[in-house]
Design a protein around this motif. Structure first.
Motif, PDB file in Angstrom:
ATOM      1  N   ALA A 277       0.834  -1.208   0.000  1.00  0.00           N
ATOM      2  CA  ALA A 277       0.000   0.000   0.000  1.00  0.00           C
ATOM      3  C   ALA A 277       0.866   1.255   0.000  1.00  0.00           C
ATOM      4  CB  ALA A 277      -0.928  -0.012   1.217  1.00  0.00           C
ATOM      5  N   GLU A 278       1.938   1.231   0.757  1.00  0.00           N
ATOM      6  CA  GLU A 278       2.828   2.393   0.850  1.00  0.00           C
ATOM      7  C   GLU A 278       3.488   2.702  -0.494  1.00  0.00           C
ATOM      8  OE1 GLU A 278       6.988   3.681   3.140  1.00  0.00           O
ATOM      9  OE2 GLU A 278       5.914   1.858   3.724  1.00  0.00           O
ATOM     10  N   HIS A 279       3.789   1.670  -1.283  1.00  0.00           N
ATOM     11  CA  HIS A 279       4.506   1.853  -2.550  1.00  0.00           C
ATOM     12  C   HIS A 279       3.593   1.712  -3.767  1.00  0.00           C
ATOM     13  CE1 HIS A 279       7.810   1.115   0.274  1.00  0.00           C
ATOM     14  NE2 HIS A 279       8.554   1.794  -0.564  1.00  0.00           N
ATOM     15  N   ASN A 280       2.286   1.779  -3.543  1.00  0.00           N
ATOM     16  CA  ASN A 280       1.295   1.693  -4.633  1.00  0.00           C
ATOM     17  C   ASN A 280       1.452   0.417  -5.464  1.00  0.00           C
ATOM     18  OD1 ASN A 280       0.047   4.260  -4.081  1.00  0.00           O
ATOM     19  ND2 ASN A 280       1.857   5.240  -4.984  1.00  0.00           N
ATOM     20  N   ILE A 281       1.663  -0.695  -4.764  1.00  0.00           N
ATOM     21  CA  ILE A 281       1.767  -1.997  -5.399  1.00  0.00           C
ATOM     22  C   ILE A 281       0.424  -2.709  -5.277  1.00  0.00           C
ATOM     23  CG2 ILE A 281       2.922  -4.237  -5.386  1.00  0.00           C
ATOM     24  CD1 ILE A 281       4.740  -1.944  -6.230  1.00  0.00           C
ATOM     25  N   GLU A 282      -0.125  -3.170  -6.381  1.00  0.00           N
ATOM     26  CA  GLU A 282      -1.394  -3.897  -6.361  1.00  0.00           C
ATOM     27  C   GLU A 282      -1.122  -5.359  -6.001  1.00  0.00           C
ATOM     28  OE1 GLU A 282      -5.455  -4.199  -9.068  1.00  0.00           O
ATOM     29  OE2 GLU A 282      -3.561  -3.651 -10.013  1.00  0.00           O
ATOM     30  N   VAL A 283      -1.914  -5.886  -5.082  1.00  0.00           N
ATOM     31  CA  VAL A 283      -1.746  -7.264  -4.635  1.00  0.00           C
ATOM     32  C   VAL A 283      -2.900  -8.113  -5.169  1.00  0.00           C
ATOM     33  CG1 VAL A 283      -1.539  -8.815  -2.657  1.00  0.00           C
ATOM     34  CG2 VAL A 283      -0.597  -6.493  -2.526  1.00  0.00           C
ATOM     35  N   PHE A 284      -2.567  -9.224  -5.793  1.00  0.00           N
ATOM     36  CA  PHE A 284      -3.554 -10.180  -6.268  1.00  0.00           C
ATOM     37  C   PHE A 284      -3.426 -11.447  -5.430  1.00  0.00           C
ATOM     38  CE2 PHE A 284      -2.859  -7.350  -9.769  1.00  0.00           C
ATOM     39  CZ  PHE A 284      -4.117  -7.194 -10.354  1.00  0.00           C
ATOM     40  N   GLU A 285      -4.539 -11.879  -4.846  1.00  0.00           N
ATOM     41  CA  GLU A 285      -4.550 -13.075  -4.008  1.00  0.00           C
ATOM     42  C   GLU A 285      -5.517 -14.093  -4.598  1.00  0.00           C
ATOM     43  OE1 GLU A 285      -3.967 -10.653   0.223  1.00  0.00           O
ATOM     44  OE2 GLU A 285      -5.773 -11.857  -0.131  1.00  0.00           O
ATOM     45  N   SER A 286      -5.094 -15.340  -4.645  1.00  0.00           N
ATOM     46  CA  SER A 286      -6.006 -16.362  -5.151  1.00  0.00           C
ATOM     47  C   SER A 286      -5.699 -17.709  -4.529  1.00  0.00           C
ATOM     48  CB  SER A 286      -5.920 -16.463  -6.686  1.00  0.00           C
ATOM     49  OG  SER A 286      -4.630 -16.864  -7.088  1.00  0.00           O
ATOM     50  N   VAL A 287      -6.730 -18.547  -4.493  1.00  0.00           N
ATOM     51  CA  VAL A 287      -6.520 -19.941  -4.139  1.00  0.00           C
ATOM     52  C   VAL A 287      -5.654 -20.557  -5.233  1.00  0.00           C
ATOM     53  CG1 VAL A 287      -7.650 -22.186  -3.865  1.00  0.00           C
ATOM     54  CG2 VAL A 287      -8.690 -20.123  -2.875  1.00  0.00           C
ATOM     55  N   MET A 288      -4.650 -21.317  -4.829  1.00  0.00           N
ATOM     56  CA  MET A 288      -3.766 -21.950  -5.802  1.00  0.00           C
ATOM     57  C   MET A 288      -4.572 -22.839  -6.752  1.00  0.00           C
ATOM     58  SD  MET A 288      -0.439 -24.347  -5.008  1.00  0.00           S
ATOM     59  CE  MET A 288       0.397 -23.019  -4.117  1.00  0.00           C
ATOM     60  N   SER A 289      -4.130 -22.875  -7.992  1.00  0.00           N
ATOM     61  CA  SER A 289      -4.787 -23.729  -8.967  1.00  0.00           C
ATOM     62  C   SER A 289      -4.765 -25.176  -8.504  1.00  0.00           C
ATOM     63  CB  SER A 289      -4.084 -23.621 -10.325  1.00  0.00           C
ATOM     64  OG  SER A 289      -2.796 -24.227 -10.272  1.00  0.00           O
ATOM     65  N   LEU A 290      -5.725 -25.935  -8.994  1.00  0.00           N
ATOM     66  CA  LEU A 290      -5.751 -27.354  -8.671  1.00  0.00           C
ATOM     67  C   LEU A 290      -4.473 -28.038  -9.156  1.00  0.00           C
ATOM     68  CD1 LEU A 290      -7.485 -29.465  -7.357  1.00  0.00           C
ATOM     69  CD2 LEU A 290      -8.601 -29.860  -9.563  1.00  0.00           C
ATOM     70  N   THR A 291      -3.984 -27.630 -10.319  1.00  0.00           N
ATOM     71  CA  THR A 291      -2.726 -28.165 -10.838  1.00  0.00           C
ATOM     72  C   THR A 291      -1.584 -27.898  -9.874  1.00  0.00           C
ATOM     73  OG1 THR A 291      -3.486 -27.742 -13.085  1.00  0.00           O
ATOM     74  CG2 THR A 291      -1.139 -28.124 -12.791  1.00  0.00           C
ATOM     75  N   GLY A 292      -1.525 -26.672  -9.345  1.00  0.00           N
ATOM     76  CA  GLY A 292      -0.481 -26.325  -8.403  1.00  0.00           C
ATOM     77  C   GLY A 292      -0.560 -27.163  -7.139  1.00  0.00           C
ATOM     78  N   MET A 293      -1.781 -27.331  -6.612  1.00  0.00           N
ATOM     79  CA  MET A 293      -1.919 -28.056  -5.346  1.00  0.00           C
ATOM     80  C   MET A 293      -1.584 -29.535  -5.477  1.00  0.00           C
ATOM     81  SD  MET A 293      -4.974 -26.427  -3.079  1.00  0.00           S
ATOM     82  CE  MET A 293      -6.152 -25.897  -4.302  1.00  0.00           C
ATOM     83  N   VAL A 294      -1.935 -30.160  -6.592  1.00  0.00           N
ATOM     84  CA  VAL A 294      -1.593 -31.576  -6.710  1.00  0.00           C
ATOM     85  C   VAL A 294      -0.091 -31.755  -6.919  1.00  0.00           C
ATOM     86  CG1 VAL A 294      -3.867 -32.196  -7.607  1.00  0.00           C
ATOM     87  CG2 VAL A 294      -2.000 -31.760  -9.213  1.00  0.00           C
TER      88      VAL A 294
END
Length: 315
Positions: A277-294
């Motif tokens: 927030a201080e450096h105007n960086i946008e944060v994207f958060e997501s549940v890991m893909s099913l491919t990633g989790m397996v």
């Protein structure tokens, strides 16, 4: 020029964002025993599949990315009509055949598209570029977000292409797994001997967690830290240092192999969000893909950003 964007479902970005910006997803199908799910970045479906199947049988899962024929069909049925130039951004080719499949499909598409476009009343040329993001999961999101930003700013295809290929060289992904036994079992299933039984046993017995780093298609351990939460905290702290030094894009992507509220309670998370927030960086958060989790197990965390250098861990 109408520019289209395509990612595969291993790219960890929120479905709402992908839909809002009309980013097409190449789904990867996961089979565990008799259970099958095509991953379309639906977080609710992913979490249901995770709780029902991944924890017990994920190490034996089969992942089935789009074939050459399926990619070819998708483009001819829709994308060559809707767009004039398409960027297809894939998971690193060192870990998946998707890039090669898309490349092969692309050659055929460029030979076959004219009749399809003409039937839709368009006789102008069509072009596509397959971009190897040279990274995994949340770190794949960096190039996709930048492609959206450039396209929406009205930049042309040559500038977007050069920018994405440059970013791919400087994108860093950091992964902290929870379960080394799972990681080893999955690696053996895929013929990857990088996680040995002894190191997995010692790591689990001593609660030592590796931090894995991916850059330019190469993945390997860069630190070993006692405790999952301590490892995550060090990755978050290192990311903050890179933010303060200056990122190449105003973007940080996070993905987690479970409920996002669990990730948000990890040590160092609040400090990372404050620094962004201080450096105007946008944060994207997501549940890991099913491919990633397996492939890396339930409860793993991935952080992605683009910078001239990566995180430095104390020895």
């Amino acid at each position: 020029m109408r520019i289209g964007l395509v990612v595969d479902s291993a790219c960890d970005l929120p479905l709402e964002y992908l839909q809002q910006h009309q980013v097409t997803v190449l789904p990867i199908t996961v089979r565990i025993g008799e259970a099958v799910l095509a991953d379309h970045r639906n977080e609710e479906a992913t979490l249901e599949f995770l709780h029902a199947h991944v924890a017990e049988g994920g190490a034996e899962a089969e992942t089935m990315p789009y074939t050459v024929q399926q990619i070819h069909q998708l483009f001819l049925e829709r994308l060559v009509i809707d767009y004039d130039y398409v960027f297809c951004m894939t998971i690193t080719k060192s870990r998946s055949p998707i890039f090669d499949n898309a490349q092969q499909a692309g050659f055929a598409i460029l030979n076959d598209y004219k009749a399809t476009r003409a039937a839709a009343g368009n006789n102008t040329p069509f072009a596509l570029r397959v971009v190897d993001t040279q990274n995994l999961f949340a770190a794949q999101g960096i190039t996709a977000v930048e492609a959206v930003r450039l396209r929406d700013a009205g930049e042309g295809a040559p500038k977007i292409r050069a920018r994405l290929e440059h970013l791919a060289l400087h994108t860093h992904g950091y992964l902290v797994p929870r379960d080394l036994y799972y990681l080893r079992a999955r690696a053996r299933k895929k013929g990857d001997r990088s996680v040995g039984l002894l190191s997995a046993a010692l790591g689990s017995a001593l609660d030592i967690k590796p931090v894995l780093h991916c850059n330019r298609g190469e993945t390997g351990p860069v630190a070993k830290i006692k405790g999952f939460e301590a490892a995550v905290e060090k990755v978050f702290a290192g990311t903050i240092k890179r933010i303060r030094a200056g990122l190449l894009t105003p973007t940080v992507c996070l993905s987690y192999g479970g409920e996002l509220d669990e990730m948000r309670h990890l040590p160092g998370y609040a400090e990372l969000r404050a620094a962004c927030a201080e450096h105007n960086i946008e944060v994207f958060e997501s549940v890991m893909s099913l491919t990633g989790m397996v492939n890396v197990g339930k409860g793993a965390l991935v952080v992605g950003f683009a910078s001239e250098g990566g995180i430095t861990f104390e020895r």
